[in-house]
Design a protein around this motif. Structure first.
Motif, PDB file in Angstrom:
ATOM      1  N   PHE A  74       0.832  -1.206   0.000  1.00 52.17           N
ATOM      2  CA  PHE A  74       0.000   0.000   0.000  1.00 52.17           C
ATOM      3  C   PHE A  74       0.869   1.259   0.000  1.00 52.17           C
ATOM      4  O   PHE A  74       0.595   2.212  -0.730  1.00 52.17           O
TER       5      PHE A  74
ATOM      6  N   GLU B  55      -4.538   1.509  -5.411  1.00 50.90           N
ATOM      7  CA  GLU B  55      -4.347   1.896  -4.013  1.00 50.90           C
ATOM      8  C   GLU B  55      -5.650   1.740  -3.230  1.00 50.90           C
ATOM      9  O   GLU B  55      -5.661   1.255  -2.083  1.00 50.90           O
TER      10      GLU B  55
ATOM     11  N   PHE C 190      -6.249  -1.874  -2.465  1.00 53.77           N
ATOM     12  CA  PHE C 190      -5.379  -2.388  -1.405  1.00 53.77           C
ATOM     13  C   PHE C 190      -5.671  -1.723  -0.068  1.00 53.77           C
ATOM     14  O   PHE C 190      -5.349  -2.276   0.983  1.00 53.77           O
ATOM     15  N   ASP C 191      -6.284  -0.559  -0.094  1.00 54.74           N
ATOM     16  CA  ASP C 191      -6.690   0.060   1.161  1.00 54.74           C
ATOM     17  C   ASP C 191      -7.755  -0.791   1.840  1.00 54.74           C
ATOM     18  O   ASP C 191      -7.785  -0.913   3.075  1.00 54.74           O
TER      19      ASP C 191
ATOM     20  N   ARG D 259      -5.949  -3.557   3.431  1.00 48.82           N
ATOM     21  CA  ARG D 259      -5.253  -3.064   4.616  1.00 48.82           C
ATOM     22  C   ARG D 259      -6.215  -2.886   5.789  1.00 48.82           C
ATOM     23  O   ARG D 259      -5.854  -3.127   6.945  1.00 48.82           O
TER      24      ARG D 259
END
Length: 652
Positions: free
Chosen positions: A41, A67, A70-71, A74
Motif C-alpha cells: 500500500f 491503491e 489495497f486500502d 489493509r
C-alpha cells in the motif's frame, strides 16, 4: 518539468515498482502478513503521489484505483486472495508502461485491467473476512518536528494533522517553546513541534504513510500506548511566558547531520561508471609502460615514483571493481515474477527457491545474464517439470521445484539452475541429433557431449510447440551469450529426478589479474584466478612424457598441453620449461610454457572480428612495451585437455 527531473522520477519509480512486485509475490506465499500489505500500500501511495507531482496524471489516476483496492485489504475489509494479488501484479505492469510512455494510448488496456481488478475485489469481498468483532483499536503517541525550512519547501503541518485525524480520534498539542522573540523571528521559518495522541484501528504503517513525503527531513516518534483511551479531541496551545531564544548552533548541527546522512548514497548513471572503468584501464596500461621504463633505467627517483603510481593505480582499480560489483540478488529477484507467470500459463504448481544471493558479480555480466537465465527457467518449467498428475504418479509432491543458486569459485561465479522434473530423455536427444545430422547413427558419444546437443541451433525435443518453447530457438542463444562472456555451460540430468545446468562466468569483464607467460617468441596471459600452481618441466621429463602427456602431481595424474605445439611456434623447447596448472571447477590440466614472466594487471580488450572465432583465446591486452598479448581461454583449454585424457585412457 525538466527532462532531468523526469528522468530521476522514472528511475525512482522503477525501483518502487520493483518493491511493489516483490511485495505482491511475497503476499502470494503469506497472504495474512499485514506488514506486506502495508508495504504494498505504501508503495502504491508513493507512486501515485510522486506521479501526480511530476505530471504523470494517467499513472497517478490508474494507481489510485489499485491503491483504493489495497486500502480495503489493509483495513481488513477484503482478503488478499490469489486473484486479487495477481490482478494488482498485472496492473503493476501497466503502471510501468504508463511511466515509461506517458504519451501513449493505454486507456483501453487500463480499462480491461481495472475491470479485472474490480472483479477480483468483488470476489474477495464475497468470500468474506472475519468481522464478528469490530476492528481492534490502538492508541498511539506521535511526536514530530519539522525542519526550520519546512514552509519554504511547501510542507504544511496542518495538512499532516488533518490526515492523522482522518485515521481516528486525536488529541493534538503544539509546543511553541522554541519561538524566538519578535526582534529575532523570521516568519518564513518553522519553530513548532507537535504531539498527537491518536486512537485508531489502523497500524503503524498507516501513520507512517501520513509522513511519507517528508520522512527524510522530519524527526518522528511513533509509540503504542497499549490501548490507552484517547481524550476528547482538544487542541491545546502551549505558550511560554518568556520565550527563550533558540541557539542556532544545535539546529545547524542537526541539519548538517541530516545532510551527511543524505550524502551517504549518490545515484550515478551506469554509463559514467563504464566510462570511468575505461579510464582506469588506460591508466593501468600507462602505469605498466612507466614501470617498464623505470625498471630498464638507472634513475632511482623515477623508479620510486613508478612504484608509487603502481600502488595508487592498483588501489584505484580495486576500488573501481568494487563499485561495479552487484549481488546476484538483483538478478534472481526478477525471476520470481517470471515463475509466477509460468505457473499460471502452464497450469503447474511451481516453487522457486534461491541460494547465494549475496554473491557479487560485475554489473555488465549481470545485465547480459538475464536473457539466458530466462530461457533456462522457461525450459525447466515447460519441459522439465511434469504436470501435477504425472508427478503424483511418479511419487513426487504436486509442486515442482526450480532452484537458483550462485557461489564464487576462484575468479568465477557459478550459477546453477536445477529442477526436480523428469530429466532429459537421452534417447529422444540422440534420435533428434541423428535426424539433424549432428552425429552419425550408432556412433559412440559420451553422455556430456550428448547432453550438449540441446544447445545446437534449431534443436528441440518437445513433442509440440507451445507459447513457451518447442521451436528450438533459445538454447543456442544461451550458449552463445555465455561463451561471449568467456564462460562455459555444464549440464547434468538424471531420468526421473531432474536436471541441473551450471553456468561458469568470470567475475568481471574489464580488468583481471593475469600471469604473463612466454611461449616461443609470443607472450600470453593466463587469468590468475584459474592458476593453481607452477612446476618445472625439464627437457628430459618432457621427452619421457612423450606419447602420454601426463605429470604426476601429489599421487594424481594431471594431463598437460604443450602450448608450443598447439601454437606451432617453430621454436625448439627451452631447457627448463614450466607447467602452469590451471583449473575450472574440479577439472584441471597443465599448460607447458617456455617462461613465466610474472603477474600482470590485464586490461581486457575484445578480439577483432577476424579473430573472434578462435576458441583458444578470450581476448587480448596491451603490454607495457606497446605489444599485444593474447588471453588464454582456460575453460576451453581444460576441456581440450580432458578430452585428450579420455582418448588416451580409451587407447590404453
Amino acid at each position: 518539468m525538466s527532462d532531468e527531473a523526469i528522468a530521476i522520477f522514472q528511475v525512482e519509480a522503477r525501483e518502487n515498482l520493483e518493491l511493489i512486485e516483490q511485495g505482491l509475490l511475497d503476499l502470494l506465499e503469506r497472504p495474512e502478513d499485514r506488514d506486506l500489505v502495508d508495504a504494498v500500500f505504501r508503495g502504491l501511495h508513493t507512486l501515485k503521489g510522486s506521479g501526480s507531482m511530476f505530471g504523470f496524471d494517467a499513472l497517478a489516476g490508474f494507481t489510485h484505483h489499485c491503491e483504493t483496492a489495497f486500502d480495503r485489504v489493509r483495513k481488513g475489509e477484503v482478503a488478499a486472495t490469489t486473484d486479487l494479488v495477481s490482478a494488482v501484479l498485472a496492473a503493476r505492469d501497466h503502471m510501468r508502461r504508463l511511466m515509461e510512455d506517458p504519451s501513449g494510448d493505454h486507456a483501453a488496456a487500463g480499462d480491461v485491467l481495472l475491470a479485472a481488478l474490480e472483479r477480483a475485489v468483488r470476489e474477495a469481498d464475497d468470500a468474506g473476512t472475519p468481522a464478528d468483532k469490530g476492528p481492534a483499536l490502538t492508541t498511539w503517541k506521535i511526536a514530530f518536528d519539522l525542519p526550520s525550512n519546512a514552509f519554504k519547501n511547501g510542507t504544511n503541518p496542518l495538512a499532516l494533522l488533518a490526515e492523522l485525524r482522518d485515521l481516528g480520534e486525536a488529541v493534538v498539542k503544539v509546543d511553541t517553546s522554541r519561538i524566538p522573540t519578535l526582534d529575532r523571528i523570521d516568519p518564513t521559518d518553522h519553530h513548532l513541534a507537535w504531539t498527537v495522541v491518536l486512537t485508531t484501528d489502523q497500524g503503524r504503517a498507516a501513520i507512517e504513510d501520513v509522513f511519507i513525503f517528508v520522512m527524510d527531513d522530519i524527526t518522528l516518534s511513533i509509540e503504542a500506548l497499549d490501548g490507552a483511551p484517547a481524550e476528547t479531541v482538544v487542541e491545546e496551545v502551549v505558550v511560554a511566558d518568556v520565550p527563550a531564544p533558540v541557539a542556532a548552533a544545535p539546529v545547524e548541527a542537526a541539519d548538517a547531520g541530516k545532510a551527511a546522512r543524505a550524502a551517504e548514497s549518490v545515484r550515478v548513471p551506469a554509463d559514467r561508471l563504464d566510462e570511468l572503468m575505461d579510464r582506469v584501464g588506460e591508466l593501468v596500461i600507462a602505469q605498466s609502460r612507466l614501470s617498464q621504463l623505470a625498471d630498464n633505467g638507472a634513475d632511482l627517483g623515477l623508479r620510486a615514483v613508478s612504484e608509487e603510481i603502481a600502488r595508487l593505480s592498483g588501489e584505484l582499480r580495486d576500488t573501481m571493481m568494487v563499485l561495479r560489483m552487484v549481488p546476484v540478488a538483483t538478478l534472481f529477484g526478477r525471476f520470481r515474477r517470471l515463475v509466477h507467470d509460468l505457473a499460471r500459463e502452464t497450469g503447474k504448481a511451481i516453487e522457486l527457491s534461491t541460494d547465494g544471493e549475496t554473491t557479487e558479480i560485475d554489473k555488465t555480466v549481470i545485465e547480459r545474464l538475464a536473457d539466458p537465465l530466462v530461457h533456462l527457467i522457461r525450459n525447466a518449467a515447460d519441459h522439465g517439470l511434469e504436470s501435477a498428475e504425472d508427478r503424483a504418479a511418479a511419487g513426487k509432491p504436486a509442486t515442482g521445484r526450480i532452484r537458483l543458486a550462485a557461489h564464487q569459485s576462484g575468479g568465477e561465479v557459478v550459477i546453477t539452475i536445477r529442477d526436480d522434473g523428469r530429466g532429459i530423455d537421452r534417447d529422444r536427444v540422440r534420435a533428434k541429433a541423428e535426424a539433424q545430422g549432428l552425429i552419425e547413427p550408432g556412433a559412440a558419444i559420451s553422455d556430456p557431449d550428448l547432453l550438449q546437443m540441446i544447445f545446437h541451433p534449431g534443436f528441440s525435443t518437445a513433442a509440440a510447440v507451445t507459447n513457451l518453447s518447442g521451436r528450438g530457438v533459445g538454447m543456442d542463444v544461451v550458449k552463445r551469450t555465455i561463451e561471449a562472456l568467456r564462460g562455459s555451460i555444464d549440464i547434468a540430468s538424471r531420468p526421473g529426478e531432474g536436471s541441473e545446468v551450471s553456468l561458469r562466468i568470470p567475475l568481471t569483464l574489464a580488468i583481471i589479474d593475469g600471469l604473463l607467460v612466454r611461449v616461443g617468441h609470443g607472450r600470453y596471459v593466463i587469468p590468475l584466478g584459474a592458476v593453481e600452481e607452477c612446476l618445472e618441466l625439464s627437457l628430459d621429463e618432457d621427452m619421457r612424457s612423450r606419447g602420454r602427456s601426463f605429470i604426476s602431481l601429489r599421487n594424481s595424474l594431471v594431463p598437460f598441453l604443450r602450448l608450443r605445439e598447439m601454437f606451432d611456434t617453430g621454436t625448439p623447447p627451452e631447457l627448463h620449461q614450466k607447467v602452469v596448472v590451471v583449473s575450472t571447477g574440479e577439472e584441471r590440466i597443465g599448460l607447458v610454457v617456455d617462461q613465466i614472466i610474472g603477474d600482470h594487471q590485464t586490461v581486457i580488450k575484445s578480439m577483432s572480428k577476424l579473430h573472434a572465432g578462435l576458441p583458444t583465446f578470450s581476448g587480448a591486452t596491451i603490454l607495457g612495451d606497446g605489444g599485444v598479448a593474447l588471453i588464454l581461454d582456460v575453460a576451453h583449454l581444460v576441456a581440450q585437455g580432458q578430452q585428450q585424457e579420455a582418448q588416451m585412457r580409451e587407447a590404453v
